[in-house]
Design a protein around this motif. Structure first.
Motif, short mmCIF file in Angstrom:
data_model
loop_
_atom_site.label_atom_id
_atom_site.label_comp_id
_atom_site.label_asym_id
_atom_site.label_seq_id
_atom_site.Cartn_x
_atom_site.Cartn_y
_atom_site.Cartn_z
N LEU A 107 -1.52 -8.39 -7.15
CA LEU A 107 -1.19 -9.63 -6.45
C LEU A 107 -2.17 -9.91 -5.33
N ALA A 108 -2.57 -8.86 -4.60
CA ALA A 108 -3.54 -9.03 -3.51
C ALA A 108 -4.90 -9.48 -4.03
N SER A 109 -5.25 -9.08 -5.24
CA SER A 109 -6.52 -9.51 -5.81
C SER A 109 -6.47 -10.96 -6.26
N LEU A 110 -5.27 -11.44 -6.64
CA LEU A 110 -5.12 -12.84 -7.08
C LEU A 110 -4.96 -13.78 -5.90
N PRO A 147 -1.73 -12.41 4.42
CA PRO A 147 -1.04 -11.47 5.32
C PRO A 147 0.35 -11.06 4.83
N MET A 148 1.10 -11.98 4.20
CA MET A 148 2.44 -11.61 3.74
C MET A 148 2.37 -10.62 2.57
N VAL A 149 1.38 -10.80 1.70
CA VAL A 149 1.19 -9.84 0.60
C VAL A 149 0.80 -8.48 1.18
N THR A 150 -0.08 -8.49 2.17
CA THR A 150 -0.51 -7.24 2.80
C THR A 150 0.67 -6.54 3.47
N LEU A 151 1.54 -7.32 4.11
CA LEU A 151 2.71 -6.75 4.78
C LEU A 151 3.63 -6.06 3.77
N ASN A 152 3.93 -6.77 2.67
CA ASN A 152 4.81 -6.18 1.66
C ASN A 152 4.15 -4.98 0.97
N ARG A 153 2.83 -5.07 0.78
CA ARG A 153 2.12 -3.96 0.16
C ARG A 153 2.16 -2.72 1.06
N ALA A 154 2.14 -2.94 2.37
CA ALA A 154 2.19 -1.80 3.30
C ALA A 154 3.47 -1.00 3.12
N VAL A 155 4.57 -1.68 2.84
CA VAL A 155 5.83 -0.98 2.60
C VAL A 155 5.71 -0.11 1.34
N ALA A 156 5.11 -0.70 0.29
CA ALA A 156 4.93 0.06 -0.96
C ALA A 156 4.02 1.25 -0.75
N VAL A 157 2.96 1.06 0.03
CA VAL A 157 2.05 2.17 0.34
C VAL A 157 2.83 3.28 1.04
N ALA A 187 -1.00 2.50 8.80
CA ALA A 187 -2.44 2.18 8.84
C ALA A 187 -2.71 0.83 8.17
N GLU A 188 -1.97 0.52 7.10
CA GLU A 188 -2.15 -0.77 6.42
C GLU A 188 -1.74 -1.93 7.32
N LEU A 189 -0.76 -1.71 8.18
CA LEU A 189 -0.26 -2.79 9.05
C LEU A 189 -1.29 -3.26 10.06
N ASP A 190 -2.27 -2.42 10.36
CA ASP A 190 -3.28 -2.80 11.36
C ASP A 190 -4.05 -4.05 10.95
N GLY A 191 -4.11 -4.30 9.65
CA GLY A 191 -4.87 -5.47 9.18
C GLY A 191 -4.01 -6.70 8.95
#
Length: 390
Positions: free
Chosen positions: A305-308, A312-322, A333-337
């Motif tokens: 999804l992040a590649s498509l 920021p909202m995708v990154t936020l949700n992805r940080a939870v998965a990470v 660490a992902e949240l810093d961005g």
């Protein structure tokens, strides 16, 4: 054909946007056409219970509304000069459903997002100005002004149903759904009238565009997400996070429909962001317990999804998965961005990950910061309770 009162109300509500779109397309003048359609709907509600529903109720409504529109035109002395150029006969009934035309018009790019939402709910959804105002907790005069300005701006506008236009419609419907699913302010977490209307309009759109993968993806996403609503709050209205929900309360009928829809769509349509989000929701729905969730699969889906559609909202949700796959420190660490302009959800996620990492003092401070940043009372109470627990 005779129908019950409830069936007749449902039929008129379904036909209203199609009739309005056809009359606007033929005659022009959004306000005048809307008034004419309302008169036609009133006439139908009075006549059809006595005489039966016509064989072609849509054609009947278009014909009556067109006649009302013509009568209005003829009675306007300021426009008599153009009367000859005006087509006074009833509009021919098109073979296609004009709902998409009306949705596209309501979501015209010249309008603000707030105006697009208000006009869509009014013209296509059939909600009154007062109902929209109650749903969004704003004064009725504010909604009325938005709708009036929107109608004035799109007067005389022709807007083709291009892929970009359909994308704008999907964004507006998703915005309506999200506001209903997690209200941005007020005492209630949900505004069911908005989620229900978003799902209804998505169904209408899918009937118009049955081969569009993203339309199907959005509908599936809404169904799979809304299926969790019964378990999101306790009897007192307090919020229950996903990992603590009683999953036996999830709506299995909606889950089955959403899962079937996204499975079928993925097999035949090019992949898109709404489809990916629907798949993520389906993976959550498959887990009978929170600890059974396939977080590795969810992380892979967020990577795609992040590649498509990076954001920021995708990154936020992805940080939870990470964090769920690689540990809370990796998620932090992902949240810093992530930059969401001070949105409270960033602080809420950070607090959650800090709590998992064992940094309770920092987690408590982050929960309190997030609580101060939300206007939703259920969210605020939940975040404050998490801080107190620590």
């Amino acid at each position: 054909m005779t129908r019950s009162s409830g069936e007749l109300d449902g039929l008129l509500r379904e036909l209203a946007p199609q009739v309005l779109a056809a009359v606007v397309r033929h005659h022009g003048g959004f306000d005048e056409c809307e008034d004419a359609v309302q008169e036609a709907l009133l006439a139908a509600s009075q006549q059809w219970p006595r005489n039966g529903v016509p064989d072609n109720p849509r054609a009947w409504l278009i014909t009556v509304a067109s006649r009302r529109r013509t009568e209005t035109w003829r009675s306007d002395t300021a426009r008599r000069r153009r009367e000859e150029a005006f087509r006074p006969e009833a509009a021919p009934v098109p073979d296609t459903d004009d709902t998409l035309t009306l949705l596209v018009l309501c979501c015209h790019p010249s309008l603000t997002r707030a105006s697009q939402v208000a006009l869509t709910l009014r013209a296509v959804g059939g909600l009154t100005t007062a109902e929209i105002a109650r749903a969004y907790l704003v004064p009725e005069a504010t909604i009325a002004q938005r709708i009036s300005r929107a109608k004035a701006r799109i007067r005389g506008v022709a807007f083709a149903a291009s892929p970009d236009a359909v994308g704008a419609v999907l964004q507006v419907l998703y915005l309506i759904f999200n506001e209903g699913y997690t209200a941005g302010s007020g005492e209630a977490l949900h505004r069911v009238e908005l989620t229900a209307e978003a799902i209804r309009l998505a169904r209408l759109l899918r009937r118009t565009l049955p081969e569009d993968g993203e339309v199907a993806g959005l509908l599936a996403l809404m169904l799979l997400t809304d299926a969790r609503r019964p378990a999101r709050t306790l009897a007192d209205g307090s919020l229950v996070p996903l990992e603590e929900q009683d999953r036996t309360r999830w709506d299995t009928v909606m889950i089955a429909e959403g899962t079937s829809l996204i499975t079928t769509t993925l097999a035949r349509a090019p992949i898109g962001p709404y489809q990916l989000q629907a798949v993520i929701a389906a993976v959550h729905a498959e887990a009978g317990r929170a600890q059974d969730t396939d977080w590795a699969q969810i992380l892979a889906l967020y990577d795609l999804l992040a590649s498509l559609t990076p954001g920021p909202m995708v990154t936020l949700n992805r940080a939870v998965a990470v964090a769920m796959v690689h540990g809370p420190s990796a998620g932090l660490a992902e949240l810093d961005g992530v930059d969401l302009g001070g949105h409270h959800r960033v602080d809420a996620v950070r607090a959650h990950l800090l709590e998992r990492a064992g940094d309770l003092d920092a987690a408590r401070a982050a929960y309190r910061l997030a609580a101060r940043g939300t206007s939703s009372l259920p969210e605020r109470h939940y975040l404050e309770s998490r801080a107190r627990r620590l």
